[in-house]
Structure formats: C-alpha cells, structure tokens
Motif scaffolding. Structure first.
Motif, PDB file in Angstrom:
ATOM      1  N   ILE A 283      45.023  56.141  48.529  1.00  0.00           N
ATOM      2  CA  ILE A 283      44.750  55.468  46.801  1.00  0.00           C
ATOM      3  C   ILE A 283      45.735  54.594  45.892  1.00  0.00           C
ATOM      4  N   ALA A 284      46.760  55.226  46.249  1.00  0.00           N
ATOM      5  CA  ALA A 284      47.915  55.426  45.369  1.00  0.00           C
ATOM      6  C   ALA A 284      48.484  54.338  46.386  1.00  0.00           C
ATOM      7  N   GLU A 285      48.078  54.281  47.557  1.00  0.00           N
ATOM      8  CA  GLU A 285      48.839  52.753  48.216  1.00  0.00           C
ATOM      9  C   GLU A 285      47.799  51.256  47.873  1.00  0.00           C
ATOM     10  N   GLN A 286      47.106  51.630  47.244  1.00  0.00           N
ATOM     11  CA  GLN A 286      46.287  50.819  47.006  1.00  0.00           C
ATOM     12  C   GLN A 286      46.748  50.116  45.440  1.00  0.00           C
ATOM     13  N   ILE A 287      46.736  50.877  44.533  1.00  0.00           N
ATOM     14  CA  ILE A 287      47.596  51.446  42.883  1.00  0.00           C
ATOM     15  C   ILE A 287      48.452  50.184  42.968  1.00  0.00           C
ATOM     16  N   THR A 288      49.438  50.774  44.221  1.00  0.00           N
ATOM     17  CA  THR A 288      51.208  49.691  44.405  1.00  0.00           C
ATOM     18  C   THR A 288      50.836  48.715  44.589  1.00  0.00           C
ATOM     19  N   TYR A 289      50.329  48.040  45.224  1.00  0.00           N
ATOM     20  CA  TYR A 289      49.333  46.510  46.070  1.00  0.00           C
ATOM     21  C   TYR A 289      49.220  46.215  44.292  1.00  0.00           C
ATOM     22  N   ALA A 290      48.516  46.822  43.988  1.00  0.00           N
ATOM     23  CA  ALA A 290      47.471  46.372  42.489  1.00  0.00           C
ATOM     24  C   ALA A 290      48.787  46.273  41.581  1.00  0.00           C
ATOM     25  N   LEU A 291      49.973  47.114  41.534  1.00  0.00           N
ATOM     26  CA  LEU A 291      50.771  46.518  40.306  1.00  0.00           C
ATOM     27  C   LEU A 291      51.971  45.251  40.805  1.00  0.00           C
ATOM     28  N   ILE A 292      51.606  45.610  41.969  1.00  0.00           N
ATOM     29  CA  ILE A 292      52.522  45.023  42.644  1.00  0.00           C
ATOM     30  C   ILE A 292      52.081  43.251  42.034  1.00  0.00           C
ATOM     31  N   ARG A 293      50.627  43.282  42.434  1.00  0.00           N
ATOM     32  CA  ARG A 293      50.501  41.916  42.276  1.00  0.00           C
ATOM     33  C   ARG A 293      50.079  42.194  40.699  1.00  0.00           C
ATOM     34  N   ILE A 294      50.174  42.311  39.750  1.00  0.00           N
ATOM     35  CA  ILE A 294      50.039  42.252  37.905  1.00  0.00           C
ATOM     36  C   ILE A 294      51.367  42.181  38.071  1.00  0.00           C
ATOM     37  N   GLU A 295      52.815  42.955  38.516  1.00  0.00           N
ATOM     38  CA  GLU A 295      54.182  42.762  38.644  1.00  0.00           C
ATOM     39  C   GLU A 295      54.060  40.859  38.787  1.00  0.00           C
ATOM     40  N   LEU A 296      54.165  40.446  39.722  1.00  0.00           N
ATOM     41  CA  LEU A 296      53.455  38.826  40.314  1.00  0.00           C
ATOM     42  C   LEU A 296      53.442  37.987  39.387  1.00  0.00           C
ATOM     43  N   PHE A 297      52.199  38.265  38.580  1.00  0.00           N
ATOM     44  CA  PHE A 297      51.384  37.651  37.928  1.00  0.00           C
ATOM     45  C   PHE A 297      51.787  37.617  36.807  1.00  0.00           C
ATOM     46  N   GLU A 298      52.682  38.659  36.075  1.00  0.00           N
ATOM     47  CA  GLU A 298      53.329  38.901  34.593  1.00  0.00           C
ATOM     48  C   GLU A 298      54.369  37.918  35.141  1.00  0.00           C
ATOM     49  N   ALA A 299      55.563  38.505  35.873  1.00  0.00           N
ATOM     50  CA  ALA A 299      56.479  36.881  35.631  1.00  0.00           C
ATOM     51  C   ALA A 299      55.912  36.013  35.926  1.00  0.00           C
ATOM     52  N   GLU A 300      55.289  35.274  36.261  1.00  0.00           N
ATOM     53  CA  GLU A 300      54.684  33.972  36.659  1.00  0.00           C
ATOM     54  C   GLU A 300      54.398  33.323  35.280  1.00  0.00           C
ATOM     55  N   GLU A 301      53.682  34.319  34.150  1.00  0.00           N
ATOM     56  CA  GLU A 301      53.017  34.294  33.272  1.00  0.00           C
ATOM     57  C   GLU A 301      55.043  33.579  32.297  1.00  0.00           C
ATOM     58  N   LYS A 302      54.877  34.873  32.223  1.00  0.00           N
ATOM     59  CA  LYS A 302      56.286  34.888  31.683  1.00  0.00           C
ATOM     60  C   LYS A 302      57.353  33.731  31.321  1.00  0.00           C
ATOM     61  N   ARG A 303      57.175  33.188  33.242  1.00  0.00           N
ATOM     62  CA  ARG A 303      58.029  32.088  33.472  1.00  0.00           C
ATOM     63  C   ARG A 303      57.203  30.708  32.878  1.00  0.00           C
ATOM     64  N   VAL A 304      55.889  30.646  33.090  1.00  0.00           N
ATOM     65  CA  VAL A 304      55.422  29.134  32.635  1.00  0.00           C
ATOM     66  C   VAL A 304      55.895  29.684  31.143  1.00  0.00           C
ATOM     67  N   LYS A 305      55.668  30.903  30.255  1.00  0.00           N
ATOM     68  CA  LYS A 305      56.253  30.874  28.506  1.00  0.00           C
ATOM     69  C   LYS A 305      57.658  29.994  28.606  1.00  0.00           C
ATOM     70  N   LEU A 306      58.419  30.936  29.233  1.00  0.00           N
ATOM     71  CA  LEU A 306      60.346  30.194  29.137  1.00  0.00           C
ATOM     72  C   LEU A 306      60.136  28.978  29.497  1.00  0.00           C
ATOM     73  N   LEU A 307      59.253  28.225  30.594  1.00  0.00           N
ATOM     74  CA  LEU A 307      59.706  26.813  31.032  1.00  0.00           C
ATOM     75  C   LEU A 307      59.107  26.262  29.562  1.00  0.00           C
ATOM     76  N   GLU A 308      57.962  26.104  28.772  1.00  0.00           N
ATOM     77  CA  GLU A 308      56.996  26.212  28.039  1.00  0.00           C
ATOM     78  C   GLU A 308      58.431  25.325  26.870  1.00  0.00           C
ATOM     79  N   SER A 309      59.134  26.836  26.137  1.00  0.00           N
ATOM     80  CA  SER A 309      60.046  26.952  25.044  1.00  0.00           C
ATOM     81  C   SER A 309      61.011  25.984  25.525  1.00  0.00           C
TER      82      SER A 309
END
Length: 474
Positions: A154-180
């Motif tokens: 279960i911990a490995e599944q959660i870790t992969y999900a946290l990595i996915r969310i981290e990448l999603f948040e990073a790309e979302e942040k990147r898009v906002k910064l590029l809009e700025s």
C-alpha cells in the motif's frame, strides 16, 4: 492474509488513488478505505522530509485527539519519525511501543482505546522521502508478516501516487508561471527607457516570492524591490551584464526556468532600449545635418555675398571718408562668414561620413596641424560616444593649435570588449593644471566624458606638453 483479500485491498486502494490530484483529500480517502477493508481500526499519515505534518488520520482514540490533536504534533521523540528521518525505515515493521500512546497510558487522563503498538512504513523511493504511514489495532502488540507485506505494498502505491501528484503540481505551476511570463513579456515590449523598465519590474515582477531584482549593464544599474539572502545570478551575455533575483526561499525547478526566461526577455528589452537610444541620437545628428545645410544654403550665402560686395566697394570707392566704414563692414561680414562656417562644420557630423579619426585628422590639417594617429578595434563604437569623442578631439586639437606652439600632435584610439581609450598628446608649451581649472574648453571636455560614464585625466606641465587621457566603458 489470504491472497484474495490482499488483491482486493490493493485494487480498492489503487482505485481511490486514481480519483484525485489533491494530496490531502487523496490520503484521507486512502486511509479510510484501507481501515474499512482490513482489521486495522486506526491510522495516521505524516508528510514531509524534515518538518513533519499530520495530513490524514482516522479512528484515533481520545488520548491522541485532545487539544486539537496536540499529541500528533510530529515530535522527533516519536520512534517512528526519528527512524524515518535517520533513514532506518527500509521496510514496514512493528513499532515495539508507541511513545504517544505510552505516555497517554502512563498519565491515565484520556482513553487510548486499547491501542499500545502500531505498524509503520515509510512513503519513499530511492530519490526522495515523502512521509510515514502508521496503522494500529486494539490489544495488539505484534503484527504478522503478511500484514506488514500488505502495508508495504500500500505504501508503494501511495508513493507512486504522491510522485504523480508532485509532477502534476509542478506542471500546473509551470503553466501558471509561463502565463505570468507571457503577460510580463507583453508589457516589456512597450518599454522605451530604463525608468520605464524599473517601474514595470516594480509593478509586475516583484511579488510574493520574487522580492527584489538588480540589473547590471554598462549603461545602467537598476535596483528594484529588496535584497535577500536567497540570490539567483543570471548572466546577460550579449550585454556583458548580469541580473540578480532576490527571493524569500530556495527556488524550485519551475521557478528557475521562469527566472531564466524572464532574464532573456529583460535582456532583449535592454537591447531594444539601447537601439531606440541610438536611433534618437542618429535622428538628432540628422536634424543637425539638415540645419547645417539650411544655414549653408541661406545665411552662409548671404554673408558670402556681403563679404564679396564689401570687397568690391573697397576697390571701387573714391571717397576716402567712406574707407573706414566700408572696411568695418568688410571685416564684420568676413568675421560673420568665418563664424558661420565654423558653426556649420560643428553641426555637420563628419565622423559619420569619414570616420572619427579621419574627420579629426582632416580638421587638424585644415588648421595647419600634423596629426600622427594610431587605432585598434574601432570598427564598432556607439554613435553617441563617437560624436562626443569627435567634439572632444576637435576642442583638444584647437587648443594645441592655439596654445601649444607646435605643429604636431598624436592621437591614439583603442577599443576592447570593455572600454574605449582615447588619447591626444602634444609636446608643446603645456600649462600648470592647478592654475587653469576653469577653462571653458577643458570643462566641456570633462563634462562630455562624464555623461558617458567615463574618466578624463588631463596631464600637463609648463614646457613639457599636455596629454588628455580618456577611458569610457562600453
């Protein structure tokens, strides 16, 4: 634990993990789902690599939720967290005793629900630590290996999900910064001057994490906002300059990308300002050229006619009483004509047509002075600097002709990547620089050099000649 139950649990958790891109709600749902389909009855999740934060909990006993969950503050005294920070949580395992529950049982002030021990597992991969996942059940002092294996899965599944969310948040942040960045770049294209640039940076670049910006180029030094200990230095290669951003924290990958792109836009804006300034200088020179031509075609021709007429009158005059006024008219018209020619020559930018050194050499020849000159790397001197040096050179050559009592002088012009060096020297009468400080010509030379941010040194001694040494940053 039976294989069917393990597969079912993993499948259920996987479905929950895939339903959200928000960290805390996802972990809360995973924890509740896991506890509902297993015989564990309580659990909690800490996130963080150094500073730990309780982000999800379920089924906690009274002893752990008092005072707004104060016992769950994430203290390093807890065995599971100290082991995690020291890198000793490689696999899921049973904590012999939970210090939080142990203290509560010792104080006997609040119910612990029969919880004394818990199983713990790190949420981590080989690159990063994300947090700790703890579960427990009442009246249990030991957890079976199959339970720990399930917890590890279960911990490995959660870790992969946290990595996915981290990448999603990073790309979302990147898009906002590029809009700025797009908004800022649109504003930068309208900039006309360094003052406008400073105002724009103060207004649109300085924000909650960029607290200051300092720009160093050869023509200007700008400081916007405030300086902090977190500094990001970025070179401006085409300007031989640098820009420094000041932040309130270490910047991440997306912020670093944003700042590098922003620096490129600012570099282009500064180059545009320089080109516009060059255009304005050229326009001024062209206007002076037009004025000089107008003076030549009108006033100069009239003065020439007056001079010729007065000269003819001197020859034709038979009345001696008119000789003096005719001579006065002839002298005044000749003087006016000479001054007009000098004015026209000042207005005409001969250095643009012939080159700076050639124009100065021509002027020296016209007044009877031999100029020995040498140059190096002078093909690309900014127009405003070339114009200033032309006027400085003319003044210096005129002073040599008028005061030095020599027929020769030397001129040296050198340009490297950082400076322009301009030197005029004679071996004439010289003068005492302490006695001659308010000469209009010398003051004018220094003023022109100072306006370009340069240095002017005038060295002279009686009977030992004079040297004017000028250095201007490029």
């Amino acid at each position: 634990m039976e294989d069917y139950n393990k597969v079912f649990t993993l499948k259920t958790i996987a479905e929950v993990l895939n339903q959200s891109n928000e960290r805390k709600p996802m972990l809360q749902s995973v924890l509740e789902s896991f506890l509902n389909i297993t015989h564990f009855e309580a659990g909690w999740i800490f996130l963080g690599e150094h500073e730990m934060e309780l982000v999800a909990d379920y089924g906690l006993p009274e002893a752990l939720i008092v005072n707004d969950k104060e016992p769950m503050c994430g203290s390093d005294m807890c065995y599971c967290l100290s082991s995690y920070k020291q890198g000793r949580l490689e696999q899921a395992f049973s904590i012999l005793t939970c210090k939080r529950l142990e203290q509560a049982n010792r104080e006997s002030k609040y119910h612990t629900g029969g919880f004394t021990h818990h199983a713990t597992v790190a949420l981590q991969d080989q690159n990063k630590k994300y947090g700790v996942f703890n579960v427990t059940a009442p009246n249990r002092t030991q957890f079976h290996q199959d339970e720990l294996d399930l917890l590890q899965s279960i911990a490995e599944q959660i870790t992969y999900a946290l990595i996915r969310i981290e990448l999603f948040e990073a790309e979302e942040k990147r898009v906002k910064l590029l809009e700025s960045l797009h908004h800022i770049s649109t504003e930068l294209r309208q900039i006309e001057s360094y003052d406008d640039l400073k105002h724009l940076i103060d207004l649109t670049v300085i924000n909650s994490w960029i607290l200051g910006c300092e720009i160093h180029v050869h023509e200007a030094n700008l400081m916007c906002g405030n300086k902090t200990s977190y500094q990001i230095h970025i070179d401006l290669p085409t300007l031989s300059g640098e820009i420094i951003f000041f932040s309130n924290q270490n910047v991440d990958e997306q912020e670093t990308e944003f700042l590098n792109l922003l620096a490129q836009y600012i570099e282009l804006t500064i180059k545009s300002i320089q080109l516009k300034e060059r255009e304005r200088n050229i326009i001024q020179i062209q206007e002076r050229e037009a004025l000089a031509q107008d003076l030549h075609d009108t006033v100069n021709q009239l003065l020439y006619s007056m001079t010729a007429t007065s000269s003819a009158l001197k020859t034709m005059n038979q009345d001696e009483s008119l000789n003096e006024p005719i001579q006065l008219i002839h002298s005044l018209s000749q003087q006016a004509l000479n001054e007009m020619r000098q004015l026209i020559e000042d207005k005409q930018s001969n250095f643009i047509k012939k080159g700076l050194v050639s124009a100065l050499n021509q002027y020296a020849t016209q007044i009877g002075l031999t100029l020995n000159w040498s140059t190096k790397g002078v093909q690309d001197i900014p127009v405003q600097m070339e114009e200033a040096l032309y006027k400085v050179g003319r003044e210096a050559i005129h002073n040599i002709y008028k005061h030095a009592s020599v027929q020769k002088a030397s001129l040296k012009l050198i340009r490297d990547q950082e400076h322009i060096q301009f030197q005029i020297q004679d071996h004439g009468l010289g003068f005492d620089t302490d006695q001659v400080k308010t000469s209009f010509g010398l003051v004018g030379i220094k003023d022109r050099v100072n306006k370009l941010g340069g240095k002017c040194e005038i060295l002279s001694k009686p009977e030992r000649g004079t040297k004017i040494d000028i250095t201007i940053p490029v």
